[in-house]
Design a protein around this motif. Structure first.
Motif, short mmCIF file in Angstrom:
data_model
loop_
_atom_site.label_atom_id
_atom_site.label_comp_id
_atom_site.label_asym_id
_atom_site.label_seq_id
_atom_site.Cartn_x
_atom_site.Cartn_y
_atom_site.Cartn_z
N ARG A 278 -11.76 7.86 13.01
CA ARG A 278 -13.05 7.64 13.69
C ARG A 278 -14.15 8.55 13.17
NH1 ARG A 278 -10.54 6.40 18.89
NH2 ARG A 278 -10.35 4.12 18.82
N ASN A 279 -13.77 9.77 12.77
CA ASN A 279 -14.79 10.77 12.42
C ASN A 279 -15.41 10.59 11.05
OD1 ASN A 279 -14.58 12.01 14.86
ND2 ASN A 279 -13.21 13.65 14.17
N ASP A 280 -14.91 9.64 10.29
CA ASP A 280 -15.45 9.46 8.94
C ASP A 280 -16.94 9.13 8.96
OD1 ASP A 280 -14.96 9.35 6.05
OD2 ASP A 280 -15.46 7.24 6.25
N GLU A 281 -17.38 8.54 10.05
CA GLU A 281 -18.80 8.17 10.16
C GLU A 281 -19.74 9.35 9.94
OE1 GLU A 281 -20.24 4.61 12.78
OE2 GLU A 281 -18.87 5.86 13.94
N ALA A 282 -19.32 10.53 10.41
CA ALA A 282 -20.18 11.72 10.27
C ALA A 282 -20.42 12.04 8.80
CB ALA A 282 -19.52 12.91 10.97
N ILE A 283 -19.38 11.87 7.97
CA ILE A 283 -19.51 12.12 6.53
C ILE A 283 -20.47 11.11 5.91
CG2 ILE A 283 -18.27 12.10 4.33
CD1 ILE A 283 -15.80 13.05 5.96
N ASP A 284 -20.32 9.86 6.30
CA ASP A 284 -21.21 8.83 5.78
C ASP A 284 -22.67 9.15 6.13
OD1 ASP A 284 -19.04 7.48 4.80
OD2 ASP A 284 -18.90 6.06 6.45
N LEU B 256 4.78 7.38 -0.26
CA LEU B 256 4.22 6.83 -1.50
C LEU B 256 2.73 6.58 -1.34
CD1 LEU B 256 6.96 4.23 -2.60
CD2 LEU B 256 6.74 6.64 -3.22
N ARG B 257 2.36 5.99 -0.19
CA ARG B 257 0.94 5.67 0.02
C ARG B 257 0.10 6.93 0.11
NH1 ARG B 257 0.93 0.98 4.68
NH2 ARG B 257 2.01 -0.64 3.48
N VAL B 258 0.58 7.92 0.86
CA VAL B 258 -0.21 9.15 1.03
C VAL B 258 -0.39 9.83 -0.33
CG1 VAL B 258 -0.27 11.46 2.06
CG2 VAL B 258 0.49 9.50 3.44
N SER B 259 0.67 9.88 -1.13
CA SER B 259 0.55 10.56 -2.42
C SER B 259 -0.42 9.81 -3.33
CB SER B 259 1.92 10.72 -3.08
OG SER B 259 2.39 9.49 -3.55
N ASN B 260 -0.48 8.51 -3.17
CA ASN B 260 -1.44 7.71 -3.92
C ASN B 260 -2.88 8.11 -3.57
OD1 ASN B 260 -2.01 5.70 -5.75
ND2 ASN B 260 -1.96 4.04 -4.23
N ASP B 261 -3.15 8.26 -2.27
CA ASP B 261 -4.50 8.67 -1.85
C ASP B 261 -4.82 10.09 -2.30
OD1 ASP B 261 -5.88 6.53 -0.38
OD2 ASP B 261 -4.08 6.54 0.87
N LEU B 262 -3.82 10.96 -2.25
CA LEU B 262 -4.06 12.35 -2.68
C LEU B 262 -4.36 12.41 -4.17
CD1 LEU B 262 -1.31 14.20 -0.60
CD2 LEU B 262 -3.78 14.25 -0.20
N GLU C 1 -17.94 11.56 -0.56
CA GLU C 1 -17.86 10.53 0.49
C GLU C 1 -16.57 9.71 0.33
OE1 GLU C 1 -18.16 6.48 1.82
OE2 GLU C 1 -18.82 6.91 -0.21
N ARG C 2 -16.20 9.43 -0.91
CA ARG C 2 -14.99 8.64 -1.14
C ARG C 2 -13.71 9.44 -0.82
NH1 ARG C 2 -14.76 6.93 -6.55
NH2 ARG C 2 -12.93 5.74 -5.95
N MET C 3 -13.77 10.75 -0.98
CA MET C 3 -12.63 11.56 -0.55
C MET C 3 -12.40 11.34 0.94
SD MET C 3 -13.56 15.14 -2.40
CE MET C 3 -13.44 15.38 -4.17
N GLY C 4 -13.49 11.29 1.68
CA GLY C 4 -13.40 11.03 3.12
C GLY C 4 -12.70 9.69 3.40
N ASP C 5 -13.04 8.68 2.60
CA ASP C 5 -12.39 7.37 2.76
C ASP C 5 -10.88 7.48 2.56
OD1 ASP C 5 -14.80 6.15 3.22
OD2 ASP C 5 -15.06 5.44 1.16
N HIS C 6 -10.48 8.30 1.59
CA HIS C 6 -9.04 8.45 1.35
C HIS C 6 -8.37 9.18 2.51
CE1 HIS C 6 -8.96 6.51 -2.47
NE2 HIS C 6 -9.99 7.23 -2.88
N ALA C 7 -9.09 10.12 3.14
CA ALA C 7 -8.53 10.77 4.32
C ALA C 7 -8.28 9.73 5.43
CB ALA C 7 -9.46 11.87 4.82
N THR C 8 -9.20 8.79 5.57
CA THR C 8 -8.98 7.75 6.60
C THR C 8 -7.84 6.80 6.19
OG1 THR C 8 -10.60 6.18 5.73
CG2 THR C 8 -11.41 7.82 7.30
N ASN C 9 -7.70 6.55 4.89
CA ASN C 9 -6.53 5.76 4.45
C ASN C 9 -5.24 6.44 4.88
OD1 ASN C 9 -8.21 3.98 3.12
ND2 ASN C 9 -7.66 4.63 1.06
N ILE C 10 -5.20 7.76 4.70
CA ILE C 10 -4.00 8.50 5.08
C ILE C 10 -3.78 8.38 6.59
CG2 ILE C 10 -2.91 10.80 5.14
CD1 ILE C 10 -4.41 11.44 2.51
N ALA C 11 -4.88 8.44 7.35
CA ALA C 11 -4.76 8.26 8.81
C ALA C 11 -4.14 6.90 9.12
CB ALA C 11 -6.14 8.38 9.46
#
Lengths: 237, 237
Positions: free
Chosen positions: A155-161, A88-94, A196-206
């Motif tokens: 951890r890698n989200d920093e590169a996107i930021d 449910l959570r992953v589909s929410n982020d997607l 950039e916010r898409m990247g945040d959602h990828a980390t939420n999924i992580a």
């Protein structure tokens, strides 16, 4: 759970995870198409992205419905319950990633000027590649239940930021140099923020993958380097 | 459900709805405080808003956990199930409203220039008042299960979009007039967009109220008038 219930649960869960993976594929596609439309200023492609977002929304509702039904019917416990909640959570982020792609597509319609700062376009492409790689890796980590892989994404989200921060400053500079750039650059600022916010959602999924496997949240605050909210660009004298 | 289970379910559901209402109160407060901090450029208040966001996030996780447990334990059906799913959905939207307030608070830190366009400030205040009224009404409609009230909120979002559209054009104009306004106006553009998105979440909650009571989604596409993605401002000659 009885033998029969366990089997029924497993089948239903697999179906749910399959749907989430399908949704993930759709979200990846939407990102690629939205950015392609943005860079080529392809209005027709942008309109397709906007239309397809409805399918992603429908998939999310379907996953929610199915997940809730599984919980009510099978009363899963511990890791089994976390599996369903995780889906449910992953589909929410997607679904939110899909929304962000749609927002970018909306802006394509107006970007008809002649100003095309190559450096910024390359920056947007680079940032998109990073986000797509993150999303791909985190969806793999979800399917394989691979926590180490998920933590790497986190951890890698920093590169996107970092790319977003430099894009932000660059765009402000172009705006200051020539007021004719302002409308275009403003729309690109919002596009960059969306990526950039898409990247945040990828980390939420992580984080969700970690929760499913380990049963608890990730220990520390995620390293956060989006400084665009704090950005100031000095005027060139 | 047995007599006992029904009673236990009712008590648990009431507790859940109470938590959602508590979260709603917190979200309203965060909006008010974030905008007050923005307008007074009060860094200390902005930092409090950022800190309090953690409480909202925690409340959302708690509501999710409790809701899932109720579904697994009580296996509610029909409207009872929709009540629990509805609480999860509403808390999800409230969490996102909290995030948006935090994003505004983050920008307060840098708004230290002397440029203070009164018309824009008033526009931001007006838009915030509209969003707060919408949020208050939709939370009331949630507590009272009043669909007519919810539909009104759903319809009124257009007014917020209209204010955002005119703010957007105004800010672009200020940016074109004087490059020294660009950094400030860019941050305000993002703040206005955040407020507009809070309004979208209020309408999502309205849709959830409709779903809880009626058992189906609202019939038509919601009227949408956020045109800022399409905005162009002509240069003054």
């Amino acid at each position: 759970m009885s033998e029969h219930t366990i089997k029924a649960f497993d089948t239903e869960l697999q179906e749910l995870v399959r749907k989430v993976a399908e949704m993930g594929g759709l979200a990846e596609r939407q990102i690629t198409d939205a950015i392609a439309a943005l860079i080529k200023r392809d209005t027709a492609q942008a309109e397709r992205v906007m239309a397809i977002d409805t399918n992603i929304d429908a998939l999310q509702r379907e996953i929610e419905e199915k997940g809730i039904l599984i919980i009510a019917r099978r009363q899963p416990m511990a890791v089994d319950l976390r599996e369903v909640v995780g889906a449910l959570r992953v589909s929410n982020d997607l679904e939110r990633i899909g929304d962000l792609a749609k927002n970018i597509a909306k802006r394509v319609v107006v970007l008809d000027g002649e100003f095309r700062p190559n450096k910024v376009i390359r920056g947007v492409e680079h940032m998109t590649d990073l986000v797509l790689a993150q999303l791909k890796q985190v969806l793999d980590s979800y399917v394989r239940r691979d926590v180490a892989m998920a933590i790497e994404v986190w951890r890698n989200d920093e590169a996107i930021d970092a790319v977003n921060n430099s894009l932000f400053r660059e765009l402000l500079t172009y705006m200051m140099e020539d007021p004719r750039n302002i409308t275009f650059c403003t729309h690109l600022l919002f596009c960059a923020k969306n990526i950039e916010r898409m990247g945040d959602h990828a980390t939420n999924i992580a984080e969700t993958v970690h929760y499913i496997v380990e049963g608890r949240s990730l220990p520390d605050e995620r390293p956060k380097s989006d400084l665009t909210s704090f950005a100031r660009v000095p005027l060139r004298k």
